[in-house]
Write an enzyme that holds these catalytic residues in place. Structure first.
Site, PDB file in Angstrom:
ATOM      1  N   THR A   1       0.868  -1.184   0.000  1.00  0.00           N
ATOM      2  CA  THR A   1       0.000   0.000   0.000  1.00  0.00           C
ATOM      3  C   THR A   1       0.903   1.231   0.000  1.00  0.00           C
ATOM      4  OG1 THR A   1      -0.013   0.029   2.387  1.00  0.00           O
ATOM      5  CG2 THR A   1      -1.810  -1.155   1.328  1.00  0.00           C
TER       6      THR A   1
ATOM      7  N   TRP B   1     -20.273  15.542   9.923  1.00  0.00           N
ATOM      8  CA  TRP B   1     -19.236  15.316   8.925  1.00  0.00           C
ATOM      9  C   TRP B   1     -19.472  16.170   7.680  1.00  0.00           C
ATOM     10  CZ3 TRP B   1     -18.734   9.237   8.474  1.00  0.00           C
ATOM     11  CH2 TRP B   1     -18.229   8.748   9.685  1.00  0.00           C
TER      12      TRP B   1
ATOM     13  N   GLU C   1      -5.942  -3.226  -1.491  1.00  0.00           N
ATOM     14  CA  GLU C   1      -6.411  -4.384  -0.732  1.00  0.00           C
ATOM     15  C   GLU C   1      -7.528  -5.138  -1.455  1.00  0.00           C
ATOM     16  OE1 GLU C   1      -5.765  -1.411   0.376  1.00  0.00           O
ATOM     17  OE2 GLU C   1      -4.898  -1.401   2.383  1.00  0.00           O
TER      18      GLU C   1
ATOM     19  N   LYS D   1     -14.640  17.142  10.418  1.00  0.00           N
ATOM     20  CA  LYS D   1     -15.614  17.017  11.505  1.00  0.00           C
ATOM     21  C   LYS D   1     -15.913  18.405  12.054  1.00  0.00           C
ATOM     22  CE  LYS D   1     -14.056  12.511  11.718  1.00  0.00           C
ATOM     23  NZ  LYS D   1     -12.747  12.049  11.344  1.00  0.00           N
TER      24      LYS D   1
HETATM   25  P1  AMP Z   1      -4.902   2.715  -3.290  1.00  0.00           P
HETATM   26  O1  AMP Z   1      -4.904   1.531  -2.440  1.00  0.00           O
HETATM   27  O2  AMP Z   1      -3.623   3.489  -3.256  1.00  0.00           O
HETATM   28  O3  AMP Z   1      -5.326   2.397  -4.683  1.00  0.00           O
HETATM   29  O4  AMP Z   1      -5.984   3.732  -2.704  1.00  0.00           O
HETATM   30  C1  AMP Z   1      -7.307   3.331  -2.509  1.00  0.00           C
HETATM   31  C2  AMP Z   1      -8.140   4.506  -2.104  1.00  0.00           C
HETATM   32  O5  AMP Z   1      -8.223   5.470  -3.168  1.00  0.00           O
HETATM   33  C3  AMP Z   1      -9.591   4.181  -1.820  1.00  0.00           C
HETATM   34  O6  AMP Z   1      -9.767   3.625  -0.543  1.00  0.00           O
HETATM   35  C4  AMP Z   1     -10.256   5.522  -1.981  1.00  0.00           C
HETATM   36  O7  AMP Z   1     -10.100   6.333  -0.837  1.00  0.00           O
HETATM   37  C5  AMP Z   1      -9.482   6.142  -3.109  1.00  0.00           C
HETATM   38  N1  AMP Z   1     -10.207   5.955  -4.381  1.00  0.00           N
HETATM   39  C6  AMP Z   1     -10.000   5.036  -5.324  1.00  0.00           C
HETATM   40  N2  AMP Z   1     -10.858   5.214  -6.347  1.00  0.00           N
HETATM   41  C7  AMP Z   1     -11.637   6.259  -6.036  1.00  0.00           C
HETATM   42  C8  AMP Z   1     -12.733   6.931  -6.666  1.00  0.00           C
HETATM   43  N3  AMP Z   1     -13.174   6.580  -7.857  1.00  0.00           N
HETATM   44  N4  AMP Z   1     -13.307   7.962  -6.003  1.00  0.00           N
HETATM   45  C9  AMP Z   1     -12.868   8.352  -4.790  1.00  0.00           C
HETATM   46  N5  AMP Z   1     -11.839   7.770  -4.151  1.00  0.00           N
HETATM   47  C10 AMP Z   1     -11.241   6.741  -4.760  1.00  0.00           C
END
Ligand code: AMP
Length: 550
Positions: free
Chosen positions: A194, A452, A339, A447
């Protein structure tokens, strides 16, 4: 893996494990002449077919075996999207070893940290990353060799890396006489860390089964909709969640594959689209921003590009509108995470939506969308109680399914599941038709007075203003309300808008108490290794910002 009861009456179909090697074997056998075209870091274009890719992947598998790589061993890559990286995808996982893709945008210290954590045996890397490999070589305790992905002529005459090997020498000195081993489909296949915005990065360890199922699921029409009539260019990097599974779902569909290498600026992407007839692509919003700017400034249109998947962070509605209305490109908004392999939802219309007008359809398309079959999701309140799917009430988003993480590599973080569900860390609504919409990351949500405020909505509105190129909204400490929204804005070149004018632009679009308390203008927003705006950095930068008192 499973301890489920067995029926006295079992099905009588062949039991063939779902293995990654089988995807390339299938592509080579059934779509052998489909092309793979790569822009190389060496500066030229390379083209060959699935058949040749399969041959070279088997040579590489033989070479790795010769180097002592065995089932379960980790082999890392530090590479752009290209044919050699694809060969490594199949040779490493296909032979039963574990492919560990590393994000080269990480600091070299972090690269060394995760290589040691993963206990990588070898590192395969592109010429671009020779300085990184040199910087980390002495610190990688388990790494037996560093394989430079180039031919003999381009190998450096001298290097600080003692055990430096040449990729093309390895390929040339091994035969393609290699039968992919058959093994349990639950065996580990790839490892991806990650981004680790807080603390050290954690590893998601995908299995062959999860990867193949994800490839099937993501190729479906409601999801990425990849077919053998497509020419697909994954702009999303192969070092970020396996380029959203495209190196698997595209060969499985027999489509032509185009790799952009390191050139991800608007001009290079545009030219490759046109030269190779790209019909479909996928990437994060920041990449499309560059492409749209280039095409707009030069009054260009796309001749073949028809559809794109945008995800990784919220697709700003203004970007979606430009792509659809000005360029005739269908936009599929997608959501997922490392994940989750990564695909969770994609947004396409249902039959009943076709009667809606443009605005009605756009409102739906801007959501993150429907679960892809294989993924189940729910939203819960702070006590874990499930919330209704009314499209209004928002809660913590939880997911489960066969390509969703059960635990992190080496058990980092301990037990991560809540009653068998994975908490995504996102906050969302789900409407009665099953369309999910992210309102925020739970750590980014503001917050204010016990309520929220979702920042994505505020950013989307700001980015709909013609003078605004990019916007990020963060919470800033407030004596009365705990936190209040601050809008950080990058203006388009040559455009102006005042703080007051921009705040007036929110009139009637949101509840009054959501209105940002202040606006600051800046030249650029901090962007992380995966192209996302780093709000933690912005929060640090503006933590002393004095909000105007009303
Ligand atoms: P990563 O593991 O680096 O791909 O990040 C995942 C996170 O990116 C998710 O939990 C979201 O918070 C954000 N994310 C991915 N796709 C979107 C989307 N289409 N709109 C908003 N947030 C997104």
């Amino acid at each position: 893996m499973s301890s489920l009861p067995m029926s006295p009456m079992m099905g009588q179909m062949m039991s063939q494990p779902l293995l990654i090697s089988n995807i390339l074997e299938f592509a080579a056998r059934h779509y052998g002449s489909s092309e793979i075209v790569s822009r190389r870091v060496e500066g030229d274009m390379h083209r060959y077919t699935y058949r040749e890719c399969h041959q070279r992947a088997r040579r590489l598998a033989n070479a790795l075996h010769g180097l002592g790589v065995r089932m379960g061993d980790r082999v890392a890559t530090l590479a752009w999207n290209g044919y050699r990286h694809l060969e490594a995808y199949y040779a490493v996982s296909g032979s039963g070893a574990v492919l560990h893709t590393i994000n080269p945008r990480l600091h070299p210290e972090q690269v060394a940290y995760i290589m040691n954590h993963a206990e990588d045996q070898y590192l395969l890397f592109d010429l671009t990353f020779l300085p990184v490999a040199e910087a980390i070589a002495a610190h990688c305790k388990t790494t037996k060799g560093f394989i430079l992905m180039c031919d003999r002529e381009r190998m450096p005459a001298e290097s600080k890396i003692p055990n430096l090997l040449c990729y093309e020498d390895l390929i040339n000195s091994h035969s393609d006489d290699y039968a992919w081993p058959q093994f349990d489909e639950n065996s580990a296949a790839t490892l991806c860390y990650t981004s680790g915005t807080t603390g050290n990065p954690k590893g998601a360890l995908y299995s062959h089964r999860s990867t193949v199922l994800h490839a099937y699921g993501s190729a479906m029409p409601n999801a990425l909709n990849v077919s053998s009539r497509d020419t697909v260019m994954p702009v999303v990097p192969m070092f970020h969640v396996n380029a959203w599974g495209l190196p698997y779902s595209v060969p499985l569909s027999g489509a032509k594959l185009v790799f952009p290498g390191a050139a991800l600026d608007g001009k290079s992407v545009y030219e490759l689209f046109e030269n190779e007839g790209v019909t479909f692509s996928a990437g994060v919003p920041t990449v499309w921003l560059g492409l749209i700017n280039y095409a707009t400034q030069n009054q260009l249109k796309f001749s073949t590009f028809r559809r794109t998947v945008i995800g990784g962070s919220a697709c700003p509605p203004a970007m979606m509108n430009t792509l659809i209305d000005d360029f005739g490109v269908e936009v599929v908004h997608a959501w997922g995470m490392t994940e989750m392999s990564p695909l969770g939802t994609t947004c396409t219309l249902m039959a009943k939506h076709l009667e809606l007008d443009r605005e009605g359809q756009r409102k739906i398309l801007q959501k993150q969308g429907h679960a892809v079959y294989g993924v189940d999701m729910k939203i819960v309140d702070d006590d874990g109680k499930e919330l209704p799917w009314d499209g209004v009430g928002y809660g913590h988003l939880l997911v489960r399914g066969p390509w969703i993480i059960a635990k992190y590599y080496k058990d980092e973080g301990g037990d991560v599941l809540q009653d068998g569900w994975f908490p995504t860390g996102d906050v969302a609504t789900i409407d009665p038709d099953g369309y999910m919409q992210i309102t925020d990351r739970s750590k980014d949500v503001i917050k204010s007075g016990g309520e929220w405020i979702g920042t994505i909505d505020l950013e989307n509105i700001a980015m709909a203003h013609p003078a605004v190129l990019q916007a990020a909204c963060i919470g800033v400490a407030h004596p009365k309300w705990d936190e209040r929204p601050l809008l950080v804005v990058v203006l388009r070149a040559g455009q102006q808008v005042s703080r007051e004018e921009l705040l007036r632009f929110f009139d009637g679009k949101i509840a009054k108490w959501w209105l940002p308390d202040d606006v600051v203008f800046t030249d650029a927003l901090p962007v992380g290794g995966t192209g996302k705006i780093q709000k933690n950095k912005l929060r640090d930068q503006y933590k002393e910002h004095k909000l105007p008192t009303v």
